[in-house]
Write a protein that holds these residues in place. Structure first.
Motif, mmCIF file in Angstrom:
data_model
loop_
_atom_site.group_PDB
_atom_site.id
_atom_site.type_symbol
_atom_site.label_atom_id
_atom_site.label_comp_id
_atom_site.label_asym_id
_atom_site.label_seq_id
_atom_site.Cartn_x
_atom_site.Cartn_y
_atom_site.Cartn_z
ATOM 1 N N THR A 61 0.838 -1.181 0.000
ATOM 2 C CA THR A 61 0.000 0.000 0.000
ATOM 3 C C THR A 61 0.881 1.243 0.000
ATOM 4 O O THR A 61 2.022 1.192 0.456
ATOM 5 N N ALA A 62 0.368 2.316 -0.515
ATOM 6 C CA ALA A 62 1.172 3.529 -0.577
ATOM 7 C C ALA A 62 0.952 4.420 0.637
ATOM 8 O O ALA A 62 1.609 5.428 0.788
ATOM 9 N N ASN A 63 0.019 4.006 1.512
ATOM 10 C CA ASN A 63 -0.376 4.905 2.592
ATOM 11 C C ASN A 63 0.590 4.932 3.765
ATOM 12 O O ASN A 63 0.455 5.751 4.648
ATOM 13 N N ALA A 64 1.501 3.979 3.825
ATOM 14 C CA ALA A 64 2.290 3.853 5.051
ATOM 15 C C ALA A 64 3.505 4.770 5.013
ATOM 16 O O ALA A 64 4.008 5.141 3.953
ATOM 17 N N ASP A 65 3.963 5.087 6.198
ATOM 18 C CA ASP A 65 5.153 5.899 6.347
ATOM 19 C C ASP A 65 6.386 5.016 6.129
ATOM 20 O O ASP A 65 6.545 4.008 6.812
ATOM 21 N N PRO A 66 7.249 5.332 5.156
ATOM 22 C CA PRO A 66 8.324 4.396 4.796
ATOM 23 C C PRO A 66 9.325 4.131 5.918
ATOM 24 O O PRO A 66 9.757 2.992 6.095
ATOM 25 N N TYR A 67 9.672 5.154 6.704
ATOM 26 C CA TYR A 67 10.708 4.930 7.728
ATOM 27 C C TYR A 67 10.198 3.999 8.807
ATOM 28 O O TYR A 67 10.804 3.000 9.158
ATOM 29 N N GLN A 68 9.058 4.375 9.302
ATOM 30 C CA GLN A 68 8.494 3.577 10.383
ATOM 31 C C GLN A 68 8.244 2.151 9.904
ATOM 32 O O GLN A 68 8.455 1.180 10.608
ATOM 33 N N HIS A 69 7.835 2.069 8.645
ATOM 34 C CA HIS A 69 7.529 0.776 8.072
ATOM 35 C C HIS A 69 8.738 -0.153 8.111
ATOM 36 O O HIS A 69 8.687 -1.251 8.641
ATOM 37 N N ALA A 70 9.863 0.338 7.540
ATOM 38 C CA ALA A 70 11.044 -0.505 7.471
ATOM 39 C C ALA A 70 11.514 -0.881 8.869
ATOM 40 O O ALA A 70 11.861 -2.035 9.142
ATOM 41 N N MET A 71 11.461 0.084 9.756
ATOM 42 C CA MET A 71 11.903 -0.176 11.127
ATOM 43 C C MET A 71 11.081 -1.262 11.783
ATOM 44 O O MET A 71 11.620 -2.192 12.391
ATOM 45 N N ALA A 72 9.759 -1.192 11.603
ATOM 46 C CA ALA A 72 8.892 -2.174 12.257
ATOM 47 C C ALA A 72 9.225 -3.583 11.790
ATOM 48 O O ALA A 72 9.326 -4.517 12.592
ATOM 49 N N GLY A 73 9.443 -3.757 10.501
ATOM 50 C CA GLY A 73 9.723 -5.092 9.985
ATOM 51 C C GLY A 73 11.022 -5.642 10.525
ATOM 52 O O GLY A 73 11.106 -6.804 10.941
ATOM 53 N N GLN A 74 12.057 -4.781 10.554
ATOM 54 C CA GLN A 74 13.346 -5.288 11.025
ATOM 55 C C GLN A 74 13.295 -5.628 12.510
ATOM 56 O O GLN A 74 13.861 -6.634 12.941
ATOM 57 N N MET A 75 12.583 -4.811 13.261
ATOM 58 C CA MET A 75 12.461 -5.122 14.695
ATOM 59 C C MET A 75 11.726 -6.441 14.875
ATOM 60 O O MET A 75 12.090 -7.260 15.709
ATOM 61 N N ALA A 76 10.684 -6.626 14.052
ATOM 62 C CA ALA A 76 9.915 -7.864 14.171
ATOM 63 C C ALA A 76 10.827 -9.066 13.994
ATOM 64 O O ALA A 76 10.742 -10.047 14.741
ATOM 65 N N VAL A 77 11.754 -8.992 13.017
ATOM 66 C CA VAL A 77 12.645 -10.127 12.772
ATOM 67 C C VAL A 77 13.476 -10.431 14.011
ATOM 68 O O VAL A 77 13.634 -11.596 14.410
ATOM 69 N N ILE A 78 13.986 -9.382 14.638
ATOM 70 C CA ILE A 78 14.827 -9.607 15.816
ATOM 71 C C ILE A 78 14.022 -10.288 16.923
ATOM 72 O O ILE A 78 14.475 -11.249 17.543
ATOM 73 N N PHE A 79 12.790 -9.801 17.115
ATOM 74 C CA PHE A 79 11.968 -10.411 18.164
ATOM 75 C C PHE A 79 11.644 -11.872 17.830
ATOM 76 O O PHE A 79 11.668 -12.736 18.703
ATOM 77 N N VAL A 80 11.355 -12.112 16.574
ATOM 78 C CA VAL A 80 11.032 -13.492 16.196
ATOM 79 C C VAL A 80 12.218 -14.404 16.454
ATOM 80 O O VAL A 80 12.059 -15.520 16.956
#
Lengths: 504, 97
Positions: free
Chosen positions: B43-62
């Protein structure tokens, strides 16, 4: 909604009052572990007292937030709303009651390990985290904290093959299910660009590929949470694990893991309400299947713990009906109905398992129906308590179980989910048969004399508190509901507030 | 990769292999997260910085959670092996009905 900055959002102000309940439970767990390390090989009474005190404090910290407006803190990671608070309070109460009757039970099974208490406390904290967030990653972490502790607890009786087996089964299927849940989160993330359920709408506008991803994501999340809440067709593990695990762990699992899963399911369902047309038929089918299979298969079982396992599957179905009714018509139906049902479920299930835990022999669980025979002769109070809990589980009037079921039935009809209401009524009628079977078993005069089994004082107290919970919640329906809704304090409500808090 | 993991869990009989398949599922989740974080959401609606950060953090937690699961899981499997000297899931079948 936060304003999006390019910079990483720092928590501007943290509302510690909102975090307090979870922190208190976690810290109590840590201190319990330290006490266990300092006084190895001694009795665990100190840990029990300390844990219950900590849980009471956490219960008060939760209860004072009742009725306060919805709010998020820690960069949207933690959410306070009424349903989350109800779940947290119930989790704390359930954990305290479990701990109260555990010590004597564990001793009679000769598995009085002090590590039991920290694990139970952390597990509760995990479920509380699940109940108080809208961020999928946080919900996932809560789920894992809850589950990993429970895997260990299920295998607590490590000399016993059945306990080990239940632990292995729970572990393999549980991590399988969290894999699904996580993949659902990844899909959701791909579709919306966020881990926060509030941004679901992002995925609905614009790119059609996002919509597809979102449908898959939500579907996979349902699978994962359905497993935890023991919804049919993901219920296969439930009876096995319930039967194999030590009875106090089963009681805890039946209540806390279910509350946590239902709370998380609630968040996902509410967030997914805009795309309800895609999933509502499927969820209705699941709810019906859950109620019918859970109650029908319970009829064929011979082991009390298995029967209660299947019955908890049936109850998960009723709870799902309550949630669906709310999501389908949020303006007509209140979520307090489901909250009230959870309350009655907590007390009656915990009470039933607590009574059953009295039937241990030679450090082993013997929980076939025949083993309950003669309970009336051996311990009048235990038999009476058992009957009351069964009556409530069936849903016969003055008990809380009746009102819980009745409200859900009413809600289902007013939300236009009539088929669900009909299936609910039919399956509760089926359930009468096996609950009565349990109650009757307690009154059959036994032929061969067995050693007297008495309830310990702590077990008695647990049973009586649960009894009080079932009866009071049944008599004071309106005040309790008003309390759960969080409406401002009124004169008659004070009584039930203090009653509820006192139990924590 | 996720599908291989799921199929593996269903057809294999050795808990350690089942366990490896579950890990495979988790790793596939990590890859998915990273791919989405790198190439942007659908989707184009998301904020790109926050977006990338959230995914990478998720990987670390997983990864952290996966490690915790390994510790507990292998412990449980060891315990079963000690008391039965087999860990085949078809032979671990006292509870059924």
């Amino acid at each position: 909604m936060p304003e999006f900055n390019a910079a990483f959002p720092l928590p501007r102000e943290i509302d510690f009052a909102m975090l307090m309940p979870v922190i208190m439970v976690l810290v109590t767990g840590m201190i319990a572990l330290v006490i266990e390390m300092l006084r190895p090989k001694q009795n665990n009474n100190l840990i029990v007292i300390f844990s219950i005190a900590g849980l009471m404090a956490a219960g008060v910290a939760t209860a004072i937030q009742f009725g306060q407006p919805e709010k998020t803190t820690l960069v949207e990671m933690v959410l306070r709303d009424q349903f989350g608070l109800i779940c947290q309070l119930l989790l704390v109460v359930a954990c305290a009651l479990t701990i109260l009757f555990s010590e004597t039970y564990l001793r009679s099974r000769r598995i009085a390990f002090g590590e039991f208490y920290p694990l139970v406390l952390w597990s509760t904290a995990g479920a509380m985290i699940m109940a108080s967030s809208r961020n999928l990653l946080v919900i996932f972490l809560g789920l894992e904290i809850l589950s990993i502790s429970l895997y260990v607890l299920a295998g607590l009786a490590r000399a016993e093959l059945r306990s080990e087996e239940s632990s292995l089964k729970y572990f393999l299927l549980g991590s399988f299910a969290s894999g699904f849940f996580l993949y659902g989160i990844a899909m959701f993330y791909g579709a919306t660009g966020s881990l926060d359920l509030a941004f679901l709408a992002n995925g609905l506008t614009g790119n059609p590929a996002a919509k597809t991803l979102l449908v898959f994501g939500i579907g996979l999340m349902f699978v994962g949470l359905g497993f935890k809440a023991a919804l049919v067709p993901f219920h296969q593990w439930t009876p096995d694990v319930y039967q194999g695990a030590p009875t106090n762990v089963t009681a805890f699992m039946a209540v806390c893991s279910k509350i946590g899963a239902i709370a998380a399911l609630f968040r996902v369902l509410v967030a997914a309400a805009p795309m309800k047309a895609d999933w509502l038929p499927a969820m209705m089918a699941i709810a019906m299947l859950t109620m019918i299979v859970g109650n029908a298969v319970a009829l064929l079982q011979k082991d009390v713990k298995r029967i209660l396992g299947y019955s908890s599957i049936g109850h998960a179905g009723y709870l799902l009906v309550g949630l669906l009714a709310y999501v389908n018509a949020p303006d007509q139906v209140s979520i307090a109905t489901t909250g009230y049902y959870l309350l009655s479920y907590t007390f009656m299930t915990l009470g039933a398992f607590a009574v059953i835990s009295v039937v241990t022999k030679d450090g082993r669980d013997t929980t076939r129906l025949e083993d309950l025979n003669g309970l009336w002769q051996r311990d009048r109070l235990a038999a009476v308590l058992l009957v009351v809990f069964m009556v409530s589980l069936i849903g016969i009037p003055p008990s809380a179980g009746f009102f819980g079921k009745f409200f859900i039935f009413q809600d289902a009809i007013s939300a236009g989910l009539v088929p669900l209401a009909i299936v609910l009524a039919i399956s509760s009628a089926i359930s009468v048969a096996y609950y009565l079977q349990i109650a009757r078993a307690a009154f059959v005069v036994e032929t061969e004399p067995r050693p007297a089994m008495r309830m310990s004082p702590a077990l008695r107290a647990t049973g009586l508190i649960c009894l009080l919970g079932v009866v009071l919640a049944g008599i004071l329906v309106t005040p309790v509901q008003r309390f759960l809704m969080g409406t401002p304090a009124e004169e008659p409500m004070e009584a039930s507030t203090t009653g509820l808090v006192g139990k924590g | 990769m996720f599908v291989i993991g799921v199929v593996g869990v269903i057809i294999r009989r050795n808990p350690i292999v089942i366990f490896m398949c579950i890990e495979l599922m988790l790793n596939s989740v990590n890859l998915t997260f990273l791919a989405f974080a790198k190439y942007g959401p659908a989707t184009a609606n998301a904020d790109p910085y926050q977006h990338a950060m959230a995914g990478q953090m998720a990987v670390i937690f997983v990864m952290a959670v996966a490690a915790a699961e390994v510790a507990v899981g292998l412990g449980i499997i060891m315990m079963i092996f000690r008391s039965r000297s087999t860990i085949d899931v078809d032979e671990v079948n006292l509870l059924r009905g």
